[in-house]
Each structure stands twice: as C-alpha cells, then as structure tokens.
Design a protein around this motif. Structure first.
Motif, PDB file in Angstrom:
ATOM      1  N   TYR A  75     -25.198  12.377  18.481  1.00 43.98           N
ATOM      2  CA  TYR A  75     -24.421  12.655  17.276  1.00 43.98           C
ATOM      3  C   TYR A  75     -23.029  13.175  17.650  1.00 43.98           C
ATOM      4  CZ  TYR A  75     -28.538  11.884  14.447  1.00 43.98           C
ATOM      5  OH  TYR A  75     -29.615  11.298  13.831  1.00 43.98           O
ATOM      6  N   THR A  76     -22.023  12.550  17.030  1.00 43.45           N
ATOM      7  CA  THR A  76     -20.631  12.825  17.376  1.00 43.45           C
ATOM      8  C   THR A  76     -19.808  13.031  16.117  1.00 43.45           C
ATOM      9  OG1 THR A  76     -20.879  11.411  19.336  1.00 43.45           O
ATOM     10  CG2 THR A  76     -18.629  11.925  18.640  1.00 43.45           C
ATOM     11  N   ASP A  77     -18.933  14.029  16.118  1.00 40.94           N
ATOM     12  CA  ASP A  77     -18.050  14.288  14.979  1.00 40.94           C
ATOM     13  C   ASP A  77     -16.972  13.206  14.866  1.00 40.94           C
ATOM     14  OD1 ASP A  77     -19.501  16.621  14.824  1.00 40.94           O
ATOM     15  OD2 ASP A  77     -17.884  17.917  15.541  1.00 40.94           O
ATOM     16  N   ALA A  78     -16.359  13.136  13.691  1.00 41.75           N
ATOM     17  CA  ALA A  78     -15.261  12.197  13.470  1.00 41.75           C
ATOM     18  C   ALA A  78     -14.144  12.875  12.687  1.00 41.75           C
ATOM     19  CB  ALA A  78     -15.738  10.958  12.718  1.00 41.75           C
ATOM     20  N   VAL A  79     -12.916  12.550  13.058  1.00 40.69           N
ATOM     21  CA  VAL A  79     -11.725  13.061  12.373  1.00 40.69           C
ATOM     22  C   VAL A  79     -11.319  12.063  11.293  1.00 40.69           C
ATOM     23  CG1 VAL A  79      -9.304  13.758  12.656  1.00 40.69           C
ATOM     24  CG2 VAL A  79     -10.964  14.211  14.483  1.00 40.69           C
ATOM     25  N   GLN A  80     -10.819  12.581  10.179  1.00 42.36           N
ATOM     26  CA  GLN A  80     -10.258  11.742   9.118  1.00 42.36           C
ATOM     27  C   GLN A  80      -8.740  11.927   9.102  1.00 42.36           C
ATOM     28  OE1 GLN A  80     -12.591  13.023   5.648  1.00 42.36           O
ATOM     29  NE2 GLN A  80     -13.791  11.145   5.857  1.00 42.36           N
ATOM     30  N   PHE A  81      -8.023  10.802   9.080  1.00 48.52           N
ATOM     31  CA  PHE A  81      -6.564  10.816   9.139  1.00 48.52           C
ATOM     32  C   PHE A  81      -5.953  10.211   7.881  1.00 48.52           C
ATOM     33  CE2 PHE A  81      -7.445  10.952  13.746  1.00 48.52           C
ATOM     34  CZ  PHE A  81      -6.527  11.924  14.159  1.00 48.52           C
ATOM     35  N   TYR A  82      -4.790  10.747   7.489  1.00 52.68           N
ATOM     36  CA  TYR A  82      -4.081  10.261   6.291  1.00 52.68           C
ATOM     37  C   TYR A  82      -2.594  10.124   6.602  1.00 52.68           C
ATOM     38  CZ  TYR A  82      -2.307  10.090   1.465  1.00 52.68           C
ATOM     39  OH  TYR A  82      -1.669   9.733   0.311  1.00 52.68           O
ATOM     40  N   TYR A  83      -1.995   9.044   6.088  1.00 53.92           N
ATOM     41  CA  TYR A  83      -0.546   8.829   6.256  1.00 53.92           C
ATOM     42  C   TYR A  83       0.048   8.373   4.934  1.00 53.92           C
ATOM     43  CZ  TYR A  83       3.809   7.675   8.673  1.00 53.92           C
ATOM     44  OH  TYR A  83       5.122   7.646   9.096  1.00 53.92           O
ATOM     45  N   ASP A  84       1.069   9.084   4.478  1.00 52.05           N
ATOM     46  CA  ASP A  84       1.773   8.770   3.233  1.00 52.05           C
ATOM     47  C   ASP A  84       2.948   7.858   3.561  1.00 52.05           C
ATOM     48  OD1 ASP A  84       3.273   8.693   0.916  1.00 52.05           O
ATOM     49  OD2 ASP A  84       3.373  10.862   0.641  1.00 52.05           O
ATOM     50  N   PHE A  85       2.897   6.603   3.112  1.00 53.30           N
ATOM     51  CA  PHE A  85       3.939   5.648   3.460  1.00 53.30           C
ATOM     52  C   PHE A  85       5.302   5.974   2.842  1.00 53.30           C
ATOM     53  CE2 PHE A  85       0.368   2.364   4.064  1.00 53.30           C
ATOM     54  CZ  PHE A  85       0.267   2.675   5.407  1.00 53.30           C
ATOM     55  N   SER A  86       5.342   6.846   1.853  1.00 53.67           N
ATOM     56  CA  SER A  86       6.635   7.221   1.274  1.00 53.67           C
ATOM     57  C   SER A  86       7.471   8.025   2.268  1.00 53.67           C
ATOM     58  CB  SER A  86       6.447   8.018  -0.018  1.00 53.67           C
ATOM     59  OG  SER A  86       5.926   9.310   0.248  1.00 53.67           O
ATOM     60  N   THR A  87       6.819   8.534   3.315  1.00 52.75           N
ATOM     61  CA  THR A  87       7.551   9.290   4.339  1.00 52.75           C
ATOM     62  C   THR A  87       8.049   8.376   5.453  1.00 52.75           C
ATOM     63  OG1 THR A  87       5.568   9.741   5.674  1.00 52.75           O
ATOM     64  CG2 THR A  87       6.070  11.276   3.886  1.00 52.75           C
ATOM     65  N   LEU A  88       7.678   7.108   5.404  1.00 53.49           N
ATOM     66  CA  LEU A  88       8.052   6.160   6.453  1.00 53.49           C
ATOM     67  C   LEU A  88       9.442   5.616   6.175  1.00 53.49           C
ATOM     68  CD1 LEU A  88       6.976   4.609   8.978  1.00 53.49           C
ATOM     69  CD2 LEU A  88       6.205   2.828   7.389  1.00 53.49           C
ATOM     70  N   THR A  89      10.338   5.759   7.116  1.00 53.31           N
ATOM     71  CA  THR A  89      11.701   5.271   6.949  1.00 53.31           C
ATOM     72  C   THR A  89      11.970   4.113   7.894  1.00 53.31           C
ATOM     73  OG1 THR A  89      12.540   6.859   8.577  1.00 53.31           O
ATOM     74  CG2 THR A  89      12.530   7.543   6.258  1.00 53.31           C
ATOM     75  N   TYR A 107       0.835  -1.200   0.000  1.00 59.29           N
ATOM     76  CA  TYR A 107       0.000   0.000   0.000  1.00 59.29           C
ATOM     77  C   TYR A 107       0.875   1.258   0.000  1.00 59.29           C
ATOM     78  CZ  TYR A 107      -3.897  -3.103   1.069  1.00 59.29           C
ATOM     79  OH  TYR A 107      -4.841  -4.107   1.022  1.00 59.29           O
ATOM     80  N   LYS A 108       0.346   2.321  -0.560  1.00 59.96           N
ATOM     81  CA  LYS A 108       1.085   3.577  -0.664  1.00 59.96           C
ATOM     82  C   LYS A 108       0.698   4.574   0.425  1.00 59.96           C
ATOM     83  CE  LYS A 108       3.020   2.050  -4.388  1.00 59.96           C
ATOM     84  NZ  LYS A 108       4.416   1.528  -4.295  1.00 59.96           N
ATOM     85  N   ALA A 109      -0.460   4.413   1.003  1.00 57.64           N
ATOM     86  CA  ALA A 109      -0.931   5.347   2.021  1.00 57.64           C
ATOM     87  C   ALA A 109      -2.047   4.698   2.824  1.00 57.64           C
ATOM     88  CB  ALA A 109      -1.437   6.640   1.378  1.00 57.64           C
ATOM     89  N   SER A 110      -2.379   5.344   3.942  1.00 59.99           N
ATOM     90  CA  SER A 110      -3.485   4.882   4.775  1.00 59.99           C
ATOM     91  C   SER A 110      -4.443   6.040   5.020  1.00 59.99           C
ATOM     92  CB  SER A 110      -2.971   4.354   6.111  1.00 59.99           C
ATOM     93  OG  SER A 110      -4.047   3.954   6.941  1.00 59.99           O
ATOM     94  N   PHE A 111      -5.727   5.722   5.033  1.00 61.47           N
ATOM     95  CA  PHE A 111      -6.761   6.734   5.256  1.00 61.47           C
ATOM     96  C   PHE A 111      -7.798   6.157   6.207  1.00 61.47           C
ATOM     97  CE2 PHE A 111     -10.816   8.711   3.426  1.00 61.47           C
ATOM     98  CZ  PHE A 111     -10.697   9.872   4.172  1.00 61.47           C
ATOM     99  N   PHE A 112      -8.002   6.836   7.329  1.00 62.14           N
ATOM    100  CA  PHE A 112      -9.030   6.430   8.281  1.00 62.14           C
ATOM    101  C   PHE A 112     -10.222   7.362   8.125  1.00 62.14           C
ATOM    102  CE2 PHE A 112      -5.335   4.969  11.128  1.00 62.14           C
ATOM    103  CZ  PHE A 112      -5.272   3.758  10.471  1.00 62.14           C
TER     104      PHE A 112
END
Length: 201
Positions: free
Chosen positions: A180-194, A139-144
């Motif tokens: 009713y509750t809000d939700a955060v969306q998160f993103y991580y680019d795996f190309s930045t993972l060392t 995978y290239k990235a993760s999105f929650f």
C-alpha cells in the motif's frame, strides 16, 4: 445508469502549432503531434508494459487493445515520435475531462514513456507542452488524482512546473513490490499560465 460518466470524445480542433519539434538530452530529435491510428499498437505495448510493472497506474492488467482504446484513446491524445523516418513512438499523453458535466472544464492527463526512451527528459518536455495544449483545448485547470509517492520523477516534474499539492490519499494503491502506497493530488489553474508554447526550449 451511472451518474458519473465521461463520454468518449475527441476534439476536432487542430492546434496550429502542431507538430512541434523537441530536442531531448543527448540531442535526440522528437516530434510531438496528434495521435494517428498507426500509433495504436506501439502505444498499447508501451502502456501494457507500464501496467505490468505495477508502479505508476492503478490498473492491474491491460490485456486487450480494446481495453486500451477505451481507457487511453477515448479523448485527445498527443504522441512523441522519433523525428527520423522510422517515427518510432517514444511516449504520449492524453488530455480528457477529469469529471463529467458541470466539472468537465477540469482535465486530467495520462503520460507514458517507452522504457528505452527514459532518462532523456521526454516526460518533462511533454509535461511542459501539456499545460499549453490543455489550456488551448479549452480546459480551465488540471487535476491529477493519483501520483504515487514512489514516482519521484513525476513528483519532481509537477512540483517544478508549479502544480499545487492539494491532497494526500493514504494507501491509495497496492503497488507491485511496495504494498500500500500513498498518492499526492496535484492541481494547476491555467489562468495563471502565461505565454505560449514558443517559449519552451
């Protein structure tokens, strides 16, 4: 037929560094490895309890093992087991495409921790390993999509690992006892993972 279908699949790739031995707070030893069929009932009961609590997942019920299989076991699953001979299942996470087809290089992860195993740092450990495992599965990235704002432990983990907050979904879930509750969306680019999993302590 829906144009938004993510086909069930499981990677035939065996990651060479699995199983991994993890040490939790208090010194408890836990092994992280691929899912096995004998894990199914324990995982089902852990997830069913989380759904019934109504705080972290959008499902309103999870009554049958088949429903659990269809949702949680459709792709790659990694299980944390007690490192003793009991091999009690303490937690798990899945890795699967968040979108179909041309966007299937972006994955999603679903984490569960047994109620009696919380507070020992297992969720954080699995989250750290998730980054490398998902990357190494291709995978290239993760999105929650939905991390409800009441889930402070989860928010702390993803922020601490460097995920970017790319959105807020107002009134994203009607949670038990909260409304009713809000939700955060998160993103991580795996190309930045060392580095590699070996650097996790």
């Amino acid at each position: 037929m829906s144009c938004y279908v993510i086909k069930p699949t499981s990677s035939s790739q065996r990651l060479p560094y699995l199983p991994l031995l993890m040490t939790l707070r208090g010194g408890r030893q836990v092994t992280l490895d691929n899912y096995r069929e004998q894990d199914e009932q324990q995982l089902f009961h852990i997830f069913k309890k989380i759904v019934e609590d109504g705080q972290n997942y959008p499902q309103e019920k999870m009554e049958s093992v088949q429903d659990f299989r269809d949702y949680y076991l459709s792709h790659d699953v990694f299980v944390a087991r007690d490192a003793t001979e009991t091999e009690e299942v303490l937690g798990a996470f899945y890795v699967k495409p968040n979108f179909p087809g041309r966007s299937s290089h972006i994955c999603n992860g679903g984490f569960i921790v047994k109620e009696t195993a919380r507070g020992m740092g297992l969720g954080k450990k699995m989250a750290e390993y998730f980054l490398y495992i998902a990357r190494d599965l291709g995978y290239k990235a993760s999105f929650f999509n939905l991390v409800y704002v009441n889930n402070e432990a989860s928010l702390k983990i993803w922020r601490g690992l460097g995920f970017k907050e790319i959105g807020l979904v107002p009134n994203a879930g009607y949670l038990k006892g909260l409304g009713y509750t809000d939700a955060v969306q998160f993103y991580y680019d795996f190309s930045t993972l060392t580095g590699s999993v070996e650097q996790i302590r």
